[in-house]
Design an enzyme around this catalytic site. Structure first.
Site, short mmCIF file in Angstrom:
data_model
loop_
_atom_site.label_atom_id
_atom_site.label_comp_id
_atom_site.label_asym_id
_atom_site.label_seq_id
_atom_site.Cartn_x
_atom_site.Cartn_y
_atom_site.Cartn_z
N ALA A 124 30.38 48.54 59.80
CA ALA A 124 30.81 47.29 60.42
C ALA A 124 29.74 46.74 61.37
O ALA A 124 29.47 45.54 61.38
CB ALA A 124 32.12 47.53 61.18
N HIS A 183 27.00 63.82 87.06
CA HIS A 183 27.53 65.18 86.93
C HIS A 183 28.97 65.21 87.43
O HIS A 183 29.25 64.64 88.48
CB HIS A 183 26.68 66.16 87.74
N GLY A 210 32.94 62.50 51.90
CA GLY A 210 32.17 61.52 52.68
C GLY A 210 32.94 61.16 53.94
O GLY A 210 33.81 61.92 54.40
P1 FAD Z 1 34.71 43.31 54.79
O1 FAD Z 1 35.16 43.92 56.07
O2 FAD Z 1 35.08 44.03 53.54
O3 FAD Z 1 35.31 41.85 54.77
C1 FAD Z 1 35.15 40.99 53.69
C2 FAD Z 1 36.25 39.95 53.74
O4 FAD Z 1 35.98 38.95 52.78
C3 FAD Z 1 37.63 40.50 53.39
O5 FAD Z 1 38.60 39.98 54.28
C4 FAD Z 1 37.87 40.00 51.98
O6 FAD Z 1 39.25 39.85 51.65
C5 FAD Z 1 37.17 38.65 52.06
N1 FAD Z 1 36.76 38.10 50.76
C6 FAD Z 1 36.14 38.70 49.72
N2 FAD Z 1 35.87 37.83 48.74
C7 FAD Z 1 36.34 36.63 49.17
C8 FAD Z 1 36.35 35.33 48.62
N3 FAD Z 1 35.81 35.08 47.44
N4 FAD Z 1 36.94 34.34 49.33
C9 FAD Z 1 37.48 34.57 50.56
N5 FAD Z 1 37.48 35.77 51.13
C10 FAD Z 1 36.91 36.79 50.45
N6 FAD Z 1 32.50 51.12 59.50
C11 FAD Z 1 32.13 51.41 60.76
O7 FAD Z 1 31.07 50.92 61.20
N7 FAD Z 1 32.87 52.21 61.57
C12 FAD Z 1 34.01 52.77 61.15
O8 FAD Z 1 34.67 53.51 61.90
C13 FAD Z 1 34.44 52.51 59.84
N8 FAD Z 1 35.58 53.04 59.37
C14 FAD Z 1 35.98 52.77 58.10
C15 FAD Z 1 37.14 53.39 57.63
C16 FAD Z 1 37.55 53.17 56.33
C17 FAD Z 1 38.80 53.83 55.84
C18 FAD Z 1 36.81 52.28 55.50
C19 FAD Z 1 37.26 52.00 54.11
C20 FAD Z 1 35.66 51.68 55.95
C21 FAD Z 1 35.23 51.93 57.26
N9 FAD Z 1 34.07 51.36 57.76
C22 FAD Z 1 33.65 51.66 59.03
C23 FAD Z 1 33.24 50.44 56.96
C24 FAD Z 1 33.54 48.98 57.37
O9 FAD Z 1 34.91 48.73 57.18
C25 FAD Z 1 32.71 48.03 56.52
O10 FAD Z 1 31.34 48.38 56.58
C26 FAD Z 1 32.88 46.61 57.03
O11 FAD Z 1 34.23 46.20 56.99
C27 FAD Z 1 32.03 45.63 56.21
O12 FAD Z 1 32.19 44.35 56.73
P2 FAD Z 1 31.99 43.03 55.83
O13 FAD Z 1 32.21 41.89 56.77
O14 FAD Z 1 30.73 43.12 55.10
O15 FAD Z 1 33.14 43.10 54.73
P1 NAI Z 2 30.79 57.99 51.14
O1 NAI Z 2 29.64 57.44 50.43
O2 NAI Z 2 30.72 58.24 52.61
O3 NAI Z 2 31.21 59.39 50.49
C1 NAI Z 2 31.57 59.51 49.15
C2 NAI Z 2 31.43 60.97 48.76
O4 NAI Z 2 32.02 61.13 47.48
C3 NAI Z 2 29.99 61.43 48.64
O5 NAI Z 2 29.82 62.63 49.34
C4 NAI Z 2 29.78 61.58 47.15
O6 NAI Z 2 28.85 62.56 46.81
C5 NAI Z 2 31.18 61.96 46.70
N1 NAI Z 2 31.46 61.66 45.30
C6 NAI Z 2 31.10 60.57 44.59
N2 NAI Z 2 31.58 60.66 43.33
C7 NAI Z 2 32.28 61.80 43.27
C8 NAI Z 2 33.03 62.43 42.24
N3 NAI Z 2 33.17 61.89 41.01
N4 NAI Z 2 33.61 63.63 42.49
C9 NAI Z 2 33.49 64.20 43.73
N5 NAI Z 2 32.79 63.65 44.72
C10 NAI Z 2 32.20 62.45 44.51
O7 NAI Z 2 32.01 57.01 50.78
P2 NAI Z 2 33.45 56.86 51.42
O8 NAI Z 2 33.83 58.06 52.19
O9 NAI Z 2 34.31 56.40 50.31
O10 NAI Z 2 33.24 55.69 52.44
C11 NAI Z 2 32.78 54.41 51.99
C12 NAI Z 2 31.95 53.75 53.03
O11 NAI Z 2 32.74 53.38 54.13
C13 NAI Z 2 30.86 54.64 53.55
O12 NAI Z 2 29.65 54.23 52.98
C14 NAI Z 2 30.82 54.44 55.01
O13 NAI Z 2 29.66 53.73 55.35
C15 NAI Z 2 32.02 53.57 55.33
N6 NAI Z 2 32.84 54.27 56.30
C16 NAI Z 2 32.34 54.43 57.56
C17 NAI Z 2 33.06 55.11 58.50
C18 NAI Z 2 32.47 55.32 59.83
O14 NAI Z 2 31.48 54.68 60.14
N7 NAI Z 2 33.03 56.20 60.66
C19 NAI Z 2 34.39 55.65 58.21
C20 NAI Z 2 34.78 55.48 56.83
C21 NAI Z 2 34.03 54.78 55.94
#
Ligand code: FAD
Ligand code: NAI
Length: 474
Positions: free
Chosen positions: A329, A453, A192
């Site tokens: 996000a 361009h 993913g």
């Molecule tokens: P979160 O960012 O998870 O924030 C929730 C906050 O609430 C956290 O600080 C948590 O500690 C706090 N919290 C939870 N429960 C409590 C509680 N009871 N009391 C007080 N605080 C609490 N999305 C993109 O759009 N672009 C990207 O490039 C992208 N890259 C990603 C890369 C990775 C490796 C990962 C894992 C995710 C990525 N995402 C990306 C997804 C993005 O990070 C999330 O969709 C986004 O952070 C969700 O925002 P949120 O505010 O819903 O929750």
């Molecule tokens: P994901 O949902 O993008 O991908 C997970 C992958 O794991 C899927 O292809 C699924 O089929 C596979 N999978 C599930 N169970 C499995 C198993 N048992 N064995 C092998 N494969 C398995 O989830 P990911 O990469 O963990 O990211 C989580 C979320 O974070 C995403 O939903 C994405 O929205 C967000 N994210 C967004 C980014 C961005 O916008 N550039 C960057 C990174 C994360």
């Protein structure tokens, strides 16, 4: 005695902190509670996105891309690099600095907008005399009351059953962003977004990366043609991607052995030094006290909300990763703003049809709207126009000609239904498509607009022209 606010936001990720800022801008007395802390216990608002998601991953993607360019692309420009090496500790230090700047930026924004920040765990405590109550457990205990509560508690990484993350051998996204030295062999479970982005980082730095994916089709949510091109390019770059596998036992000793059956049903093993498990994320509702106050959670663990992010409890709202919809996000932010507007008695709106997706690999992948396979299965009559970056002057000058732009438009009305890009700066190019779709533009509208361009954006114009079979540069 509780402290009184108009709105209390639980969670300061992109959903929560943006909701809090917008509420304050609208004249509401706003508090935001977040429990994320730095290694030395200080507040670190910004959630997953800032601390262990969007921001640090993009920092490492940039560092590793710079390294790869220096190793493989500079020579063509006549730039000789001798004695190239990667200082992983410095790369991670820079990433941590970028994260810290973002944490501090949010604390500054809270101050500037007069959002009162509480560092601690927030839990719902039911109705009190002054409105809904939230208990904060941090360095000290506080009770806050407000007429409106916004829950934005985000998500946590899913683990493989029986294989706990230790962030030494079995890594979640946090561990994947902090590997202290380049592993010789890196395994990734899940092809993913996290798997592909983090797999790319460590492959560029020299790791042999093997990705095991359960589904038979690569990047099933993307347009098929884009997914096919991506698989071809990533494989050529050296990433080994095995589709249709079933992961079995994961054995950890000095390193990690993954037992799995491949797509033919044959038993296989994969031995690696580190294993990233990136198989999706689960909504985070633990510690919220949801059960006791009767907050409805759906069958998949998300807080149940209506189209306007209202939960079943009056004046309790939920947004971002903890509710249905894409875990992105910018989706969380849009919901945060829309909820703030609704709380202030104004109109809030999120258009889920125009939420862009970006995968920050190289080439980047970005899309908005429907894929060709979705249009086919919906029985929509459409026309497609594509333009390869190979025929774009700026892409040639950049030395980055992989991929294409594809535009899908309704055959009868010419209205744009979807845009799919794989190639350089796809993350930036997609914005034009989002604007066009938001304004209900036709392919002809893009074709008629003057694009600078030489620029990569000309590929968008040419793809729009291609819908009507009249590209100029191909
Ligand atoms: P979160 O960012 O998870 O924030 C929730 C906050 O609430 C956290 O600080 C948590 O500690 C706090 N919290 C939870 N429960 C409590 C509680 N009871 N009391 C007080 N605080 C609490 N999305 C993109 O759009 N672009 C990207 O490039 C992208 N890259 C990603 C890369 C990775 C490796 C990962 C894992 C995710 C990525 N995402 C990306 C997804 C993005 O990070 C999330 O969709 C986004 O952070 C969700 O925002 P949120 O505010 O819903 O929750
Ligand atoms: P994901 O949902 O993008 O991908 C997970 C992958 O794991 C899927 O292809 C699924 O089929 C596979 N999978 C599930 N169970 C499995 C198993 N048992 N064995 C092998 N494969 C398995 O989830 P990911 O990469 O963990 O990211 C989580 C979320 O974070 C995403 O939903 C994405 O929205 C967000 N994210 C967004 C980014 C961005 O916008 N550039 C960057 C990174 C994360």
């Amino acid at each position: 005695m509780s402290r009184q606010f108009d709105v209390v936001v639980i969670g300061a990720g992109p959903g929560g902190y943006i909701a809090a800022i917008r509420c304050a801008q609208l004249g509401l007395q706003t508090a935001c509670v977040d429990d994320w802390k730095t290694a030395d216990g200080k507040p670190a608002p910004g959630g997953t996105c800032t601390n262990v998601g969007c921001i640090p991953s993009k920092a490492l993607l940039q560092s590793s891309e710079n390294y790869e360019h220096a190793a493989h692309a500079f020579a063509e420009h006549g730039i000789q690099v001798k004695g190239l090496s990667i200082d992983v500790a410095q790369m991670l230090k820079r990433k941590d600095k970028v994260v810290r700047q973002n944490n501090e930026g949010i604390l500054y924004l809270f101050k500037k907008n007069k959002v009162t920040f509480f560092h601690g765990r927030g839990s719902l405590a039911g109705e009190g005399a002054g409105g809904y109550e939230v208990k904060v457990a941090g360095n000290s205990e506080e009770t806050l009351s407000a007429r409106n509560i916004v829950v934005a508690t985000g998500s946590d990484p899913r683990a493989l059953p029986g294989v706990a993350f230790d962030n030494h051998l079995i890594l979640d996204n946090d561990g994947a962003l902090a590997i202290p030295e380049v592993p010789k062999r890196l395994g990734v479970i899940g092809a993913g977004v996290v798997g592909l982005e983090m797999g790319s980082v460590w492959r560029r730095l020299g790791a042999e990366v093997t990705v095991l994916e359960a589904l038979p089709a690569f990047l099933g949510a993307a347009d098929e043609q884009v997914a096919k091109e991506a698989l071809k390019v990533f494989t050529k770059q050296g990433m080994v991607i095995r589709m249709g596998v079933t992961v079995g036992k994961v054995i950890t000793r000095k390193n990690v052995t993954v037992e799995y059956t491949d797509s033919t049903g044959a038993a296989q093993t994969l031995a690696v030094d580190k294993l990233i498990v990136s198989i999706g994320r689960a909504p985070r509702t633990d510690g919220l006290n949801a059960g006791a106050v009767g907050l409805e959670i759906d069958a998949r663990g998300f807080i149940a909300v209506d189209d306007d992010c209202r939960t079943n409890l009056p004046n309790v709202w939920a947004i971002g990763d903890v509710v249905r919809g894409p875990m992105l996000a910018h989706k969380a932010e849009e919901e945060g703003v829309a909820v703030a507007e609704r709380i202030a008695g104004r109109h809030g709106h999120v258009d889920f049809n125009t939420v862009p997706w970006v995968i920050y690999t190289s080439p980047e992948i970005a899309w908005v709207g429907k894929t060709e396979q979705q249009l086919r299965s919906d029985g929509v009559d459409y026309r497609a126009g594509s333009f390869p970056f190979m025929a774009n002057g700026r892409a040639r000058a950049l030395g980055d000609t992989t991929g294409f732009v594809k535009l899908l438009a309704d055959r009868a009305t010419d209205r744009i239904l979807g845009v799919h890009i794989i190639g350089p700066m796809a993350s930036e190019l997609i914005a034009e498509a989002v604007v066009a779709m938001e304004f209900g533009a036709a392919a002809e509208d893009i074709a008629l607009i003057c694009h600078a361009h030489p620029s990569l954006s000309e590929a968008m114009k040419e793809a729009a022209l291609a819908v009507d079979n009249r590209t100029l540069n191909l």
